[in-house]
Design a protein around this motif. Structure first.
Motif, PDB file in Angstrom:
ATOM      1  N   TYR A  87       0.836  -1.194   0.000  1.00 40.34           N
ATOM      2  CA  TYR A  87       0.000   0.000   0.000  1.00 40.34           C
ATOM      3  C   TYR A  87       0.875   1.250   0.000  1.00 40.34           C
ATOM      4  CZ  TYR A  87      -3.545  -3.331   1.659  1.00 40.34           C
ATOM      5  OH  TYR A  87      -4.398  -4.399   1.796  1.00 40.34           O
ATOM      6  N   PHE A  88       0.299   2.388  -0.406  1.00 46.72           N
ATOM      7  CA  PHE A  88       0.969   3.676  -0.230  1.00 46.72           C
ATOM      8  C   PHE A  88      -0.012   4.658   0.404  1.00 46.72           C
ATOM      9  CE2 PHE A  88      -0.868   3.943  -4.496  1.00 46.72           C
ATOM     10  CZ  PHE A  88      -1.420   5.218  -4.523  1.00 46.72           C
ATOM     11  N   SER A  89       0.558   5.632   1.100  1.00 46.10           N
ATOM     12  CA  SER A  89      -0.260   6.602   1.810  1.00 46.10           C
ATOM     13  C   SER A  89      -0.528   7.806   0.915  1.00 46.10           C
ATOM     14  CB  SER A  89       0.440   7.046   3.101  1.00 46.10           C
ATOM     15  OG  SER A  89      -0.303   8.046   3.759  1.00 46.10           O
ATOM     16  N   THR A  90      -1.761   8.248   0.903  1.00 48.56           N
ATOM     17  CA  THR A  90      -2.137   9.435   0.123  1.00 48.56           C
ATOM     18  C   THR A  90      -1.952  10.713   0.922  1.00 48.56           C
ATOM     19  OG1 THR A  90      -4.441   9.190   0.833  1.00 48.56           O
ATOM     20  CG2 THR A  90      -3.795   8.130  -1.252  1.00 48.56           C
ATOM     21  N   LYS A 126      -0.783   6.192   8.403  1.00 50.48           N
ATOM     22  CA  LYS A 126      -1.097   4.778   8.249  1.00 50.48           C
ATOM     23  C   LYS A 126      -2.582   4.495   8.493  1.00 50.48           C
ATOM     24  CE  LYS A 126       3.542   3.302   9.690  1.00 50.48           C
ATOM     25  NZ  LYS A 126       4.322   2.432  10.610  1.00 50.48           N
ATOM     26  N   GLU A 127      -3.367   5.537   8.595  1.00 50.63           N
ATOM     27  CA  GLU A 127      -4.798   5.342   8.805  1.00 50.63           C
ATOM     28  C   GLU A 127      -5.410   4.680   7.572  1.00 50.63           C
ATOM     29  OE1 GLU A 127      -7.034   8.676  10.182  1.00 50.63           O
ATOM     30  OE2 GLU A 127      -5.305   9.548  11.233  1.00 50.63           O
ATOM     31  N   PRO A 128      -6.328   3.738   7.783  1.00 45.47           N
ATOM     32  CA  PRO A 128      -6.917   3.006   6.653  1.00 45.47           C
ATOM     33  C   PRO A 128      -7.505   3.907   5.575  1.00 45.47           C
ATOM     34  CG  PRO A 128      -7.515   1.970   8.732  1.00 45.47           C
ATOM     35  CD  PRO A 128      -6.793   3.239   9.092  1.00 45.47           C
ATOM     36  N   ARG A 129      -8.084   5.036   5.958  1.00 43.82           N
ATOM     37  CA  ARG A 129      -8.705   5.910   4.952  1.00 43.82           C
ATOM     38  C   ARG A 129      -7.673   6.604   4.063  1.00 43.82           C
ATOM     39  NH1 ARG A 129      -9.441  11.363   7.209  1.00 43.82           N
ATOM     40  NH2 ARG A 129      -8.419  11.461   9.249  1.00 43.82           N
ATOM     41  N   HIS A 130      -6.397   6.604   4.512  1.00 47.02           N
ATOM     42  CA  HIS A 130      -5.347   7.254   3.725  1.00 47.02           C
ATOM     43  C   HIS A 130      -4.498   6.256   2.939  1.00 47.02           C
ATOM     44  CE1 HIS A 130      -5.569  10.703   6.865  1.00 47.02           C
ATOM     45  NE2 HIS A 130      -6.364  10.939   5.833  1.00 47.02           N
ATOM     46  N   LEU A 131      -4.776   4.957   3.085  1.00 49.24           N
ATOM     47  CA  LEU A 131      -3.971   3.935   2.421  1.00 49.24           C
ATOM     48  C   LEU A 131      -4.645   3.491   1.126  1.00 49.24           C
ATOM     49  CD1 LEU A 131      -2.758   1.684   5.383  1.00 49.24           C
ATOM     50  CD2 LEU A 131      -1.594   3.601   4.289  1.00 49.24           C
ATOM     51  N   GLN A 132      -3.845   3.473   0.064  1.00 49.61           N
ATOM     52  CA  GLN A 132      -4.347   3.037  -1.240  1.00 49.61           C
ATOM     53  C   GLN A 132      -3.588   1.791  -1.673  1.00 49.61           C
ATOM     54  OE1 GLN A 132      -5.069   6.139  -4.059  1.00 49.61           O
ATOM     55  NE2 GLN A 132      -4.850   4.789  -5.835  1.00 49.61           N
TER      56      GLN A 132
END
Length: 453
Positions: free
Chosen positions: A209-212, A217-223
């Motif tokens: 995954y990468f962070s937006t 590392k919050e799930p809503r920011h991980l793509q």
């Protein structure tokens, strides 16, 4: 027994039931008996005939050999066939290597992979070859796992003791219930574009995954970026030349049955240590998911047994990997060599000597053999025709040391340290630094050889 131990139970035919250890061995090739048959069951003759196919395997000098093999042959079995046919010593570092010529990508095929399955994923427009060579970094993780993962790139589960032991690291990476998180910055090539973007990546058991949003590392920011069950990981062998990457430390994921370079998911790291960390962690994750029922075995006694102690399993693996030094340690010098050559040219018969190759070619060869401390070769110097160069891997870097000839009282000597230590030929010099570090950062351990098939 806890749930984790129950996951790895396997029934044995008959009335007896064995309990497997909680740490599966995803590389059972290390724990074979030196007295057992060299070939696996897939190469032994059977009553029923199986379909056979012809594969072509190349050596470093681009000579090739055609082999007729069963359709279900593994990469390990192909290596064993070539070892037997060429009478090489099996030191568990021989590897079948897949190289994509046009894109400058390559990977070491895992021993358990089916060769025909690998070839079925090749596309017509890409020239792909199989190479037979040594890769000393193949099982280096088992010897020193702590050196592969810098503290700033790895996070363990909260319930784990922060001060993990040697075997504790192995348990974390090879178990199926827990897996450390690898995190850090990587450059990613944007799909359909030539530009690269630096992003914060996280490797978890479910994928990459990468962070937006920065390093969140919050799930809503991980793509989601990539999963590994239907793709293979390749290393860039040409640095920036073909891909236009911002650094020389590239790697990528190529989906099976892909349509070529447009389907590649390309990444690159800031340095070799970072790339090694990411690629090692992903390799272990792929194996722990697909082969988590395998266990370490001991065949040294009259009966085989499962090794339940992880420390013992590790020591068996290391011992097997190093046994080649005891089996094949023969000294060749001007007095005992059957080759009638003078001291001036006797080094040309040695496997570690490479005549007239460039600095870049030397670095490529060492990289392909694995950036393990002590991997080396000796070559002619391009800048000074009368001298030689020792190219050596240490600390995930390749260093070059000039070997200078000295004449004293009509005799010719070779030296690495301005004449403080002198040798009558290059063979003596290499043998000395195999036993003593001297002025070098480490001893010479594994040589890069151009083998002929």
């Amino acid at each position: 027994m806890n749930q984790f131990g129950e996951d790895f139970q396997r029934k044995k035919e008959g009335d007896s039931i064995l309990e497997n250890p909680s740490i599966p061995n995803p590389f059972p090739e290390l724990c074979c008996s030196p007295f057992a048959s060299v070939l696996s069951a897939s190469l032994l003759p059977k009553a029923t005939s199986r379909k056979k196919q012809v594969i072509k395997v190349y050596s470093e000098d681009d000579t090739s050999r055609a082999l007729e093999v069963p359709s279900d042959i593994t990469a390990r079995d192909v290596c064993q066939l070539l070892i037997l046919k060429n009478r090489y010593v099996d030191d568990h570092s021989w590897t079948l290597f897949e190289q994509l010529t046009h894109t400058g990508l390559g990977r070491a095929i895992e021993d358990h992979e089916l060769v025909m399955e690998v070839q079925s994923n090749w596309v017509m427009e890409e020239e792909t070859k199989l190479y037979f060579r040594k890769n000393y970094a193949k099982y280096e993780f088992f010897k020193n796992p702590l050196s592969f993962f810098p503290d700033h790139m790895i996070s363990f589960p909260s319930e784990t003791n922060a001060d993990l032991s040697h075997s504790g690291i192995l348990q974390m990476f090879l178990s199926s219930s827990t897996y450390p998180e690898i995190h850090g910055y990587l450059y990613a090539k944007e799909q359909g574009k030539k530009s690269w973007k630096k992003l914060y990546f996280l490797l978890r058991r479910s994928g990459l995954y990468f962070s937006t949003k920065g390093t969140s590392k919050e799930p809503r920011h991980l793509q989601f970026f990539c999963e590994f069950s239907n793709s293979d990981m390749y290393m860039s062998l040409t640095g920036k030349k073909i891909s236009g990457a911002p650094t020389n430390y590239g790697f990528c994921f190529k989906p099976n049955k892909s349509g070529g370079t447009r389907d590649l998911k390309q990444l690159c790291a800031d340095d070799e240590q970072s790339r090694t960390c990411w690629m090692t962690a992903i390799r272990l994750l792929k194996r722990s998911i697909s082969e988590n029922s395998l266990v370490a075995m001991d065949f040294s006694g009259h009966r085989s047994r499962i090794i339940e102690n992880p420390t013992e399993a590790l020591s068996v693996a290391v011992e097997e990997g190093l046994a080649w030094r005891r089996r094949g340690c023969l000294r060749l010098n001007s007095h005992g060599s059957p080759i009638a050559m003078s001291n001036m040219a006797i080094h040309r018969s040695q496997s570690w000597f490479h005549h007239k190759i460039s600095r870049e070619e030397a670095q490529r060869l060492i990289l392909q053999h694995g950036l393990v401390d002590g991997v080396f070769l000796v070559r002619d110097s391009q800048s000074n025709p009368k001298t030689f160069v020792l190219s050596l891997s240490h600390g995930l870097k390749i260093k070059h040391f000039q070997i200078v000839p000295l004449e004293d009282d009509g005799k010719l000597f070779y030296t690495l340290d301005d004449g403080h230590t002198r040798f009558t030929d290059l063979i003596q010099l290499v043998e000395f630094y195999q036993l003593n570090k001297g002025v070098l950062p480490c001893k010479l351990k594994h040589y890069c050889a151009r083998i002929a098939l």
